[in-house]
Design a protein around this motif. Structure first.
Motif, PDB file in Angstrom:
ATOM      1  N   VAL A 114       0.850  -1.190   0.000  1.00 36.21           N
ATOM      2  CA  VAL A 114       0.000   0.000   0.000  1.00 36.21           C
ATOM      3  C   VAL A 114       0.890   1.245   0.000  1.00 36.21           C
ATOM      4  O   VAL A 114       1.650   1.471   0.945  1.00 36.21           O
ATOM      5  CB  VAL A 114      -0.935   0.023   1.222  1.00 36.21           C
ATOM      6  N   ILE A 115       0.810   2.017  -1.074  1.00 36.77           N
ATOM      7  CA  ILE A 115       1.555   3.267  -1.179  1.00 36.77           C
ATOM      8  C   ILE A 115       0.599   4.410  -0.846  1.00 36.77           C
ATOM      9  O   ILE A 115      -0.342   4.680  -1.599  1.00 36.77           O
ATOM     10  CB  ILE A 115       2.151   3.459  -2.590  1.00 36.77           C
ATOM     11  N   GLU A 116       0.829   5.057   0.278  1.00 36.29           N
ATOM     12  CA  GLU A 116      -0.085   6.113   0.707  1.00 36.29           C
ATOM     13  C   GLU A 116       0.319   7.454   0.120  1.00 36.29           C
ATOM     14  O   GLU A 116       1.437   7.931   0.329  1.00 36.29           O
ATOM     15  CB  GLU A 116      -0.125   6.216   2.232  1.00 36.29           C
ATOM     16  N   ILE A 117      -0.624   8.047  -0.618  1.00 41.11           N
ATOM     17  CA  ILE A 117      -0.401   9.381  -1.174  1.00 41.11           C
ATOM     18  C   ILE A 117      -1.550  10.308  -0.784  1.00 41.11           C
ATOM     19  O   ILE A 117      -1.721  11.375  -1.372  1.00 41.11           O
ATOM     20  CB  ILE A 117      -0.247   9.333  -2.705  1.00 41.11           C
ATOM     21  N   SER A 118      -2.344   9.913   0.216  1.00 42.81           N
ATOM     22  CA  SER A 118      -3.566  10.653   0.539  1.00 42.81           C
ATOM     23  C   SER A 118      -3.282  12.083   0.976  1.00 42.81           C
ATOM     24  O   SER A 118      -4.040  13.003   0.627  1.00 42.81           O
ATOM     25  CB  SER A 118      -4.374   9.917   1.608  1.00 42.81           C
ATOM     26  N   ALA A 119      -2.220  12.301   1.755  1.00 44.72           N
ATOM     27  CA  ALA A 119      -1.911  13.664   2.196  1.00 44.72           C
ATOM     28  C   ALA A 119      -1.537  14.544   1.007  1.00 44.72           C
ATOM     29  O   ALA A 119      -1.980  15.700   0.903  1.00 44.72           O
ATOM     30  CB  ALA A 119      -0.782  13.640   3.224  1.00 44.72           C
ATOM     31  N   ALA A 120      -0.742  13.998   0.094  1.00 44.14           N
ATOM     32  CA  ALA A 120      -0.347  14.761  -1.093  1.00 44.14           C
ATOM     33  C   ALA A 120      -1.558  15.054  -1.978  1.00 44.14           C
ATOM     34  O   ALA A 120      -1.681  16.140  -2.554  1.00 44.14           O
ATOM     35  CB  ALA A 120       0.707  13.997  -1.878  1.00 44.14           C
ATOM     36  N   VAL A 121      -2.486  14.085  -2.081  1.00 42.90           N
ATOM     37  CA  VAL A 121      -3.675  14.262  -2.904  1.00 42.90           C
ATOM     38  C   VAL A 121      -4.603  15.300  -2.290  1.00 42.90           C
ATOM     39  O   VAL A 121      -5.259  16.079  -3.008  1.00 42.90           O
ATOM     40  CB  VAL A 121      -4.399  12.913  -3.093  1.00 42.90           C
ATOM     41  N   ALA A 122      -4.682  15.336  -0.949  1.00 35.52           N
ATOM     42  CA  ALA A 122      -5.521  16.338  -0.284  1.00 35.52           C
ATOM     43  C   ALA A 122      -5.038  17.748  -0.616  1.00 35.52           C
ATOM     44  O   ALA A 122      -5.841  18.681  -0.735  1.00 35.52           O
ATOM     45  CB  ALA A 122      -5.516  16.106   1.219  1.00 35.52           C
ATOM     46  N   ALA A 123      -3.728  17.893  -0.771  1.00 35.67           N
ATOM     47  CA  ALA A 123      -3.160  19.203  -1.109  1.00 35.67           C
ATOM     48  C   ALA A 123      -3.217  19.489  -2.600  1.00 35.67           C
ATOM     49  O   ALA A 123      -3.335  20.651  -3.018  1.00 35.67           O
ATOM     50  CB  ALA A 123      -1.712  19.283  -0.624  1.00 35.67           C
ATOM     51  N   ASP A 124      -3.146  18.418  -3.415  1.00 39.11           N
ATOM     52  CA  ASP A 124      -3.130  18.579  -4.873  1.00 39.11           C
ATOM     53  C   ASP A 124      -3.841  17.383  -5.501  1.00 39.11           C
ATOM     54  O   ASP A 124      -3.263  16.294  -5.601  1.00 39.11           O
ATOM     55  CB  ASP A 124      -1.686  18.655  -5.380  1.00 39.11           C
ATOM     56  N   PRO A 125      -5.103  17.544  -5.925  1.00 39.84           N
ATOM     57  CA  PRO A 125      -5.846  16.398  -6.466  1.00 39.84           C
ATOM     58  C   PRO A 125      -5.256  15.828  -7.752  1.00 39.84           C
ATOM     59  O   PRO A 125      -5.606  14.715  -8.137  1.00 39.84           O
ATOM     60  CB  PRO A 125      -7.244  16.974  -6.721  1.00 39.84           C
ATOM     61  N   ASP A 126      -4.341  16.544  -8.401  1.00 46.88           N
ATOM     62  CA  ASP A 126      -3.687  16.046  -9.610  1.00 46.88           C
ATOM     63  C   ASP A 126      -2.401  15.273  -9.306  1.00 46.88           C
ATOM     64  O   ASP A 126      -1.673  14.893 -10.234  1.00 46.88           O
ATOM     65  CB  ASP A 126      -3.353  17.214 -10.548  1.00 46.88           C
ATOM     66  N   TYR A 127      -2.153  14.999  -8.041  1.00 47.87           N
ATOM     67  CA  TYR A 127      -0.880  14.391  -7.653  1.00 47.87           C
ATOM     68  C   TYR A 127      -0.706  13.003  -8.277  1.00 47.87           C
ATOM     69  O   TYR A 127      -1.637  12.192  -8.305  1.00 47.87           O
ATOM     70  CB  TYR A 127      -0.804  14.265  -6.132  1.00 47.87           C
ATOM     71  N   CYS A 128       0.488  12.751  -8.768  1.00 51.80           N
ATOM     72  CA  CYS A 128       0.858  11.432  -9.295  1.00 51.80           C
ATOM     73  C   CYS A 128       1.959  10.849  -8.425  1.00 51.80           C
ATOM     74  O   CYS A 128       2.902  11.556  -8.042  1.00 51.80           O
ATOM     75  CB  CYS A 128       1.343  11.542 -10.738  1.00 51.80           C
ATOM     76  N   VAL A 129       1.842   9.578  -8.126  1.00 48.75           N
ATOM     77  CA  VAL A 129       2.836   8.913  -7.281  1.00 48.75           C
ATOM     78  C   VAL A 129       4.219   9.030  -7.922  1.00 48.75           C
ATOM     79  O   VAL A 129       4.368   8.940  -9.144  1.00 48.75           O
ATOM     80  CB  VAL A 129       2.437   7.452  -7.038  1.00 48.75           C
ATOM     81  N   THR A 130       5.243   9.213  -7.096  1.00 50.54           N
ATOM     82  CA  THR A 130       6.613   9.388  -7.593  1.00 50.54           C
ATOM     83  C   THR A 130       7.484   8.220  -7.162  1.00 50.54           C
ATOM     84  O   THR A 130       7.139   7.459  -6.259  1.00 50.54           O
ATOM     85  CB  THR A 130       7.223  10.692  -7.055  1.00 50.54           C
ATOM     86  N   ILE A 131       8.634   8.117  -7.803  1.00 49.06           N
ATOM     87  CA  ILE A 131       9.581   7.073  -7.414  1.00 49.06           C
ATOM     88  C   ILE A 131      10.088   7.328  -5.997  1.00 49.06           C
ATOM     89  O   ILE A 131      10.451   6.389  -5.281  1.00 49.06           O
ATOM     90  CB  ILE A 131      10.746   6.984  -8.424  1.00 49.06           C
ATOM     91  N   GLU A 132      10.082   8.589  -5.552  1.00 52.18           N
ATOM     92  CA  GLU A 132      10.469   8.896  -4.171  1.00 52.18           C
ATOM     93  C   GLU A 132       9.476   8.308  -3.187  1.00 52.18           C
ATOM     94  O   GLU A 132       9.866   7.856  -2.095  1.00 52.18           O
ATOM     95  CB  GLU A 132      10.581  10.413  -3.973  1.00 52.18           C
ATOM     96  N   ASP A 133       8.189   8.276  -3.555  1.00 51.86           N
ATOM     97  CA  ASP A 133       7.185   7.627  -2.701  1.00 51.86           C
ATOM     98  C   ASP A 133       7.485   6.138  -2.562  1.00 51.86           C
ATOM     99  O   ASP A 133       7.344   5.559  -1.477  1.00 51.86           O
ATOM    100  CB  ASP A 133       5.784   7.808  -3.302  1.00 51.86           C
ATOM    101  N   ILE A 134       7.893   5.521  -3.657  1.00 51.62           N
ATOM    102  CA  ILE A 134       8.225   4.090  -3.620  1.00 51.62           C
ATOM    103  C   ILE A 134       9.490   3.855  -2.793  1.00 51.62           C
ATOM    104  O   ILE A 134       9.546   2.932  -1.975  1.00 51.62           O
ATOM    105  CB  ILE A 134       8.420   3.544  -5.047  1.00 51.62           C
ATOM    106  N   ARG A 135      10.505   4.683  -2.990  1.00 47.44           N
ATOM    107  CA  ARG A 135      11.757   4.526  -2.243  1.00 47.44           C
ATOM    108  C   ARG A 135      11.520   4.707  -0.748  1.00 47.44           C
ATOM    109  O   ARG A 135      12.119   3.997   0.077  1.00 47.44           O
ATOM    110  CB  ARG A 135      12.796   5.534  -2.719  1.00 47.44           C
ATOM    111  N   ALA A 136      10.653   5.655  -0.378  1.00 49.40           N
ATOM    112  CA  ALA A 136      10.353   5.854   1.040  1.00 49.40           C
ATOM    113  C   ALA A 136       9.696   4.612   1.629  1.00 49.40           C
ATOM    114  O   ALA A 136      10.013   4.200   2.753  1.00 49.40           O
ATOM    115  CB  ALA A 136       9.453   7.076   1.210  1.00 49.40           C
ATOM    116  N   TRP A 137       8.765   3.998   0.867  1.00 55.25           N
ATOM    117  CA  TRP A 137       8.142   2.752   1.328  1.00 55.25           C
ATOM    118  C   TRP A 137       9.202   1.660   1.483  1.00 55.25           C
ATOM    119  O   TRP A 137       9.205   0.926   2.484  1.00 55.25           O
ATOM    120  CB  TRP A 137       7.063   2.314   0.333  1.00 55.25           C
TER     121      TRP A 137
END
Length: 267
Positions: A114-137
């Motif tokens: 599960v890759i959580e991007i909910s906080a980023a999406v709340a700030a920007d509904p156009d947010y796309c998951v990044t490789i940095e999100d994967i590396r952090a996981w």
């Protein structure tokens, strides 16, 4: 744990069973362990008037037999394959690749990432998951497991079944919804070797792309002969690592997409 009795089925308590000479009962023991875990349904109920995927016509449900007239209940359902929570086979966009009936049942039981991007999406509904999100996981949990199902937790499913909120269009008709990115999909497919992906939105693409009626990210994913799950829900109830996911759908010959029943088993 007490196993619930079913009509016509007799259970012998494990303590009264003779000790097996082999590991014949190993799977039954695993089943008992799994039943002690928490299960989370990741599937929306579906019915007529639910938000249609990509502008398809509404579903229909007709009563064909009733208790009063026939002594039983039966309905006739009419809907496109991409209805409600659904599985999408590679053949949907790539001719000659696998259809739903060709997906092996072993691919329906997977480690769940599960890759959580909910906080980023709340700030920007156009947010796309990044490789940095994967590396952090991966820094927290280790490498994404081979054969896993990776899902984006955006909390977009909280908007269901409000079609306007799900599509989130601006005055020009452009949809603003989160999505995947090519850098992440290419990593998951070509390096991590995942089995499937999933998301809470209608499409793989962010809304700004899907509004143009093109699907380059979905086409890329499906071209790798992997499948995906769309319109998932309850991802906020899952841990980011350690759970299993079971994704089931019917077996239509040559089928490209079909409503699915998806659930997670928590560690």
């Amino acid at each position: 744990m007490t196993v619930p009795a079913l009509p016509g089925v007799r259970y012998t308590p494990a303590a009264m069973m003779p000790a097996p000479a082999t590991s014949s009962f190993a799977l039954w023991n695993i089943h008992q362990q799994l039943m002690s875990r928490q299960f989370v349904d990741l599937t929306h109920d579906f019915a007529p008037d639910n938000p249609p995927s990509q502008g398809f016509e509404d579903a229909r449900c007709e009563l064909v037999r009733s208790y009063s007239a026939d002594g039983c209940l039966a309905h006739r359902y009419s809907f496109v394959g991409k209805w409600g929570t659904h599985g999408i086979a590679p053949a949907q966009l790539v001719p000659y690749l696998r259809t739903l009936d060709q997906i092996d049942v072993r691919e329906m039981l997977m480690p769940l990432v599960v890759i959580e991007i909910s906080a980023a999406v709340a700030a920007d509904p156009d947010y796309c998951v990044t490789i940095e999100d994967i590396r952090a996981w991966e820094n927290r949990n280790g490498l994404v497991p081979s054969g896993s199902c990776v899902v984006l937790r955006s909390d977009w499913s909280w908007r269901w079944p409000n079609v306007e909120a799900m599509e989130n269009r601006d005055a020009q008709g452009i949809s603003h919804t989160p999505g995947w990115s090519f850098e992440v999909l290419s990593y998951l497919c070509e390096e991590a070797d995942v089995c499937a992906i999933g998301h809470e939105t209608f499409t793989t693409e962010p809304g700004a792309i899907s509004t143009q009626h093109i699907a380059p990210l979905e086409r890329y994913l499906l071209s790798t002969n992997r499948y995906q799950l769309a319109l998932l829900t309850n991802l906020d109830m899952l841990p980011e690592a350690g759970a299993l996911v079971v994704a089931t759908f019917p077996k239509p010959t040559g089928g490209a997409a079909f409503p699915a029943r998806v659930f997670a088993i928590l560690p």
